[in-house]
Design an enzyme around this catalytic site. Sequence first.
Site, short mmCIF file in Angstrom:
data_model
loop_
_atom_site.label_atom_id
_atom_site.label_comp_id
_atom_site.label_asym_id
_atom_site.label_seq_id
_atom_site.Cartn_x
_atom_site.Cartn_y
_atom_site.Cartn_z
N LYS A 94 0.84 -1.21 0.00
CA LYS A 94 0.00 0.00 0.00
C LYS A 94 0.87 1.26 0.00
O LYS A 94 0.53 2.26 -0.65
CB LYS A 94 -0.95 -0.03 1.20
CG LYS A 94 -2.01 -1.12 1.03
CD LYS A 94 -2.75 -1.41 2.32
CE LYS A 94 -3.86 -2.43 2.08
NZ LYS A 94 -4.39 -2.99 3.33
N GLY B 21 -12.46 -5.36 5.19
CA GLY B 21 -13.79 -5.97 5.37
C GLY B 21 -14.61 -5.82 4.10
O GLY B 21 -14.35 -4.97 3.25
#
Length: 444
Positions: free
Chosen positions: A206, A303
């Site tokens: 990231k 999630g």
Amino acid sequence: MRKIAVGLLGLGNVGSGVVKLLADNADSIRERLGGASVEIRRILVRETEKQRLVDVDRKLITKSASSILDDPEISIVVELIGGEEKARQLVLDAIAHGKHVVTANKALLAAHGDELFAAAEKKNVDLYYEASVGGGVPIIRALREGLASDRITEVIGIVNGTSNFLLTKMTDEPQPFEQILAEAQRLGYAEADSSLDVDGWDAAHKLCVLVPLCFGISIHTKDVLVEGLRGIEPIDFRYAERFGFVIKPLVIAKDHGDSLEARVHPTLIPRRFMLASVNDVYNAVYVSSHALGQSMYYGRGAGMMPTAVAVVSDLLEVSRNLLSSSVGGPPTGRVRTPKRIRAAGELESRYYLRINVLDQPGVLAQLAGLLGEQGISISEMVQEGQRTDGKSACVVMTTHIAREENMQAALMRINLLPAVVAPTRLLRIFDRPGENATRGGKTA
Ligand code: HSE
């Protein structure tokens, strides 16, 4: 009414969230697109008979990538299969077929971002990737658009939800590491290979996605100092608290003018720093820029549904581009500013050391001597006897700012001392004297 046909690659956790969000919000999406609808036309999966997290029309499911790539009506391909090589080939094929691409794949972008963005630019197609960093937090848009007029000097982030979840749970009450990781997996936070989370590689991927947007330079994980969470013990949280810190899994990139530093490691940060209160699966990215100053972007970092929000928002943006015939612009915000990347040994930090030693005369002097030889100055220190054997002691110290190569040299010699009975735990401290990071931050 115009229909925008989408091919979905992958129907796992995030893919299922995308199907659900498109269905749940179909009306508002249509309104936002001036009456056009986004429709999943086909879904590529590995196993057609597998039980799914959402109900989908079985006719949409296929094992054939070409049924998506060769369908002229499908204009956007959403890549959610993860991994590197197969995803790279599929994305390149989709681009070659003139399809716009939305991906959540940080590992893919970290390793092959330059190649993929160049291919997209050449074919004049969009390549969007909001979900690759920060789950549902719109950090890519903030950097690409909100801060496009400013010059960023530093980015400090918590960008791996699983490791933040692990460290938060370990801070709150001692629980076995494996038990907390299993919970993160059950909640759909962890990668299929959870060592990517635990060993810092997902966060490093990231950071490699954020750095070109912030600093106009491509970096690869080999350029980043990467350390994971293994070896942190409950006792470290207690000592961190005693010294006024909490332990957070940080990514840090800083522009030094002539060079750039990039690092990923669990870090002791002052309790007063805004990132100290980012807990559980939440992510936050704290950005310093010349004109705006400090700003912070915060939300659920992993999630099913939070990540689906980012993917579907990208789908909407590409759809808007299609409807307004403005696809293929410079969507990535990546500019080119060649800069040297600092080697790990050149980096500077304060340090935390937990050293298990035999409780005997002269040991503290040996430790201080080895640090002193490397020009490292001790800031604070505590020593506690081990209640279990009465013969060993735990020495915990923090240092003033030191260079990584000096600290590693001192550490090697410390661990070779006959009085040192277990490998020393080293953690880095992010603390800037005089800077009160709770002031002046704008939370977006
Ligand atoms: N495993 C990742 C995390 C998922 O925990 O942050 C979101 O990228």
